[in-house]
Write a protein that holds these residues in place. Sequence first.
Motif, mmCIF file in Angstrom:
data_model
loop_
_atom_site.group_PDB
_atom_site.id
_atom_site.type_symbol
_atom_site.label_atom_id
_atom_site.label_comp_id
_atom_site.label_asym_id
_atom_site.label_seq_id
_atom_site.Cartn_x
_atom_site.Cartn_y
_atom_site.Cartn_z
ATOM 1 N N THR A 298 0.961 -1.091 0.132
ATOM 2 C CA THR A 298 0.051 0.129 -0.041
ATOM 3 C C THR A 298 0.870 1.490 0.073
ATOM 4 O O THR A 298 2.061 1.240 0.663
ATOM 5 C CB THR A 298 -0.738 -0.058 1.135
ATOM 6 O OG1 THR A 298 -0.039 -0.114 2.461
ATOM 7 C CG2 THR A 298 -2.015 -1.096 1.122
ATOM 8 N N ARG B 259 -5.540 3.658 6.081
ATOM 9 C CA ARG B 259 -5.803 2.134 6.383
ATOM 10 C C ARG B 259 -6.727 1.947 7.781
ATOM 11 O O ARG B 259 -7.407 1.193 7.680
ATOM 12 C CB ARG B 259 -4.319 1.406 6.799
ATOM 13 C CG ARG B 259 -3.243 1.316 5.637
ATOM 14 C CD ARG B 259 -2.387 0.489 5.720
ATOM 15 N NE ARG B 259 -1.497 0.965 6.780
ATOM 16 C CZ ARG B 259 -0.233 1.725 6.441
ATOM 17 N NH1 ARG B 259 0.021 1.927 5.054
ATOM 18 N NH2 ARG B 259 0.713 2.194 7.234
ATOM 19 N N ARG C 292 -8.882 -5.925 -2.341
ATOM 20 C CA ARG C 292 -7.464 -5.834 -1.716
ATOM 21 C C ARG C 292 -7.266 -5.519 -0.347
ATOM 22 O O ARG C 292 -6.477 -5.671 0.473
ATOM 23 C CB ARG C 292 -6.627 -5.462 -2.860
ATOM 24 C CG ARG C 292 -6.535 -3.935 -2.817
ATOM 25 C CD ARG C 292 -5.465 -3.423 -3.786
ATOM 26 N NE ARG C 292 -5.597 -2.024 -4.174
ATOM 27 C CZ ARG C 292 -4.693 -1.082 -3.550
ATOM 28 N NH1 ARG C 292 -3.862 -1.746 -2.801
ATOM 29 N NH2 ARG C 292 -4.531 -0.129 -3.848
ATOM 30 N N TYR C 293 -8.197 -4.461 0.012
ATOM 31 C CA TYR C 293 -8.250 -3.766 1.360
ATOM 32 C C TYR C 293 -8.801 -4.640 2.147
ATOM 33 O O TYR C 293 -8.392 -4.636 3.431
ATOM 34 C CB TYR C 293 -8.793 -2.342 1.129
ATOM 35 C CG TYR C 293 -8.303 -1.338 0.271
ATOM 36 C CD1 TYR C 293 -6.586 -1.195 0.368
ATOM 37 C CD2 TYR C 293 -9.061 -0.618 -0.633
ATOM 38 C CE1 TYR C 293 -6.020 -0.367 -0.350
ATOM 39 C CE2 TYR C 293 -8.167 0.244 -1.467
ATOM 40 C CZ TYR C 293 -6.810 0.534 -1.233
ATOM 41 O OH TYR C 293 -6.108 1.420 -1.677
ATOM 42 N N TYR D 174 -8.131 -8.059 2.193
ATOM 43 C CA TYR D 174 -7.188 -9.016 2.574
ATOM 44 C C TYR D 174 -6.191 -8.181 3.340
ATOM 45 O O TYR D 174 -5.077 -8.803 3.794
ATOM 46 C CB TYR D 174 -6.719 -9.774 1.593
ATOM 47 C CG TYR D 174 -7.784 -10.732 1.124
ATOM 48 C CD1 TYR D 174 -8.218 -11.846 1.974
ATOM 49 C CD2 TYR D 174 -8.720 -10.381 -0.031
ATOM 50 C CE1 TYR D 174 -9.149 -12.524 1.650
ATOM 51 C CE2 TYR D 174 -9.800 -11.161 -0.370
ATOM 52 C CZ TYR D 174 -10.083 -12.481 0.484
ATOM 53 O OH TYR D 174 -11.002 -13.195 0.016
ATOM 54 N N GLU D 175 -6.056 -6.842 2.973
ATOM 55 C CA GLU D 175 -4.971 -5.985 3.764
ATOM 56 C C GLU D 175 -5.152 -6.173 5.624
ATOM 57 O O GLU D 175 -4.331 -5.894 5.954
ATOM 58 C CB GLU D 175 -4.912 -4.626 3.235
ATOM 59 C CG GLU D 175 -3.963 -3.704 4.189
ATOM 60 C CD GLU D 175 -4.396 -2.196 3.659
ATOM 61 O OE1 GLU D 175 -3.604 -1.738 2.633
ATOM 62 O OE2 GLU D 175 -5.261 -1.572 4.003
ATOM 63 N N ASN D 176 -6.373 -6.284 5.616
ATOM 64 C CA ASN D 176 -6.746 -6.385 7.186
ATOM 65 C C ASN D 176 -6.926 -7.516 7.819
ATOM 66 O O ASN D 176 -7.082 -7.845 9.123
ATOM 67 C CB ASN D 176 -8.032 -5.303 7.385
ATOM 68 C CG ASN D 176 -7.581 -3.832 7.143
ATOM 69 O OD1 ASN D 176 -6.919 -3.252 8.124
ATOM 70 N ND2 ASN D 176 -7.715 -3.274 5.979
#
Length: 199
Positions: free
Chosen positions: A2, A16, A53-54, A56-58
């Motif tokens: 990111t 984020r 994708r955000y 799976y970022e978290n």
Amino acid sequence: MTSSRVYGGVEAPDRRAERRNRLLEAGLDLLTSGPAPNLTVRGVCKQAGVVARYFYENFTDLDELTAQVYDGVIGQVATSTQKAVDAAPLRGKTAAGIANIVHAIAEDPRIGRLLFGSNSANSVIAQRRSAAEQLFATLSGQHLNKTYQLANDESMRAAAYFAVGGVGQTLAAWVSGQLNLGTEELAEILTRLLEPIRR
């Protein structure tokens, strides 16, 4: 990866955190949308207004999202209830704790549906509810011990589980509409029912 750049005056860590909060709010919305909510990554992302994708970022998966939504809610309720009890005078501690829980549910019905609604088919929520019952039984036992000087023995532990189970079932009936009671009336009734435990 990111971006760490600033967009619109907002630093990357803040962006984020904001996306994470939106995903958690979306998860709470969807987990409490009905008796058998159909939770999907696509649905959560659409509700949150972010791309996958955000997500799976978290979170690694939907189970982790569900666990964190539940833990966040139960943590807020437990913390605010403990503060309310600590701030109340000796003879008002039970009433303060009950009132805090009832008002929290009344102010955000999603809390009641998540903690006491009929969504126990979700295995993560079922496991978290069991752990939450243990937590609140422990807190209830501490309350009985400190406030009413009940001995910290199996009898007190039984009383704590009885109190937590009874309150939980009553709140579940209220959340589902089986009890037609106002917020203040419900809090008063629960407090009155719990008071004999101290004698």
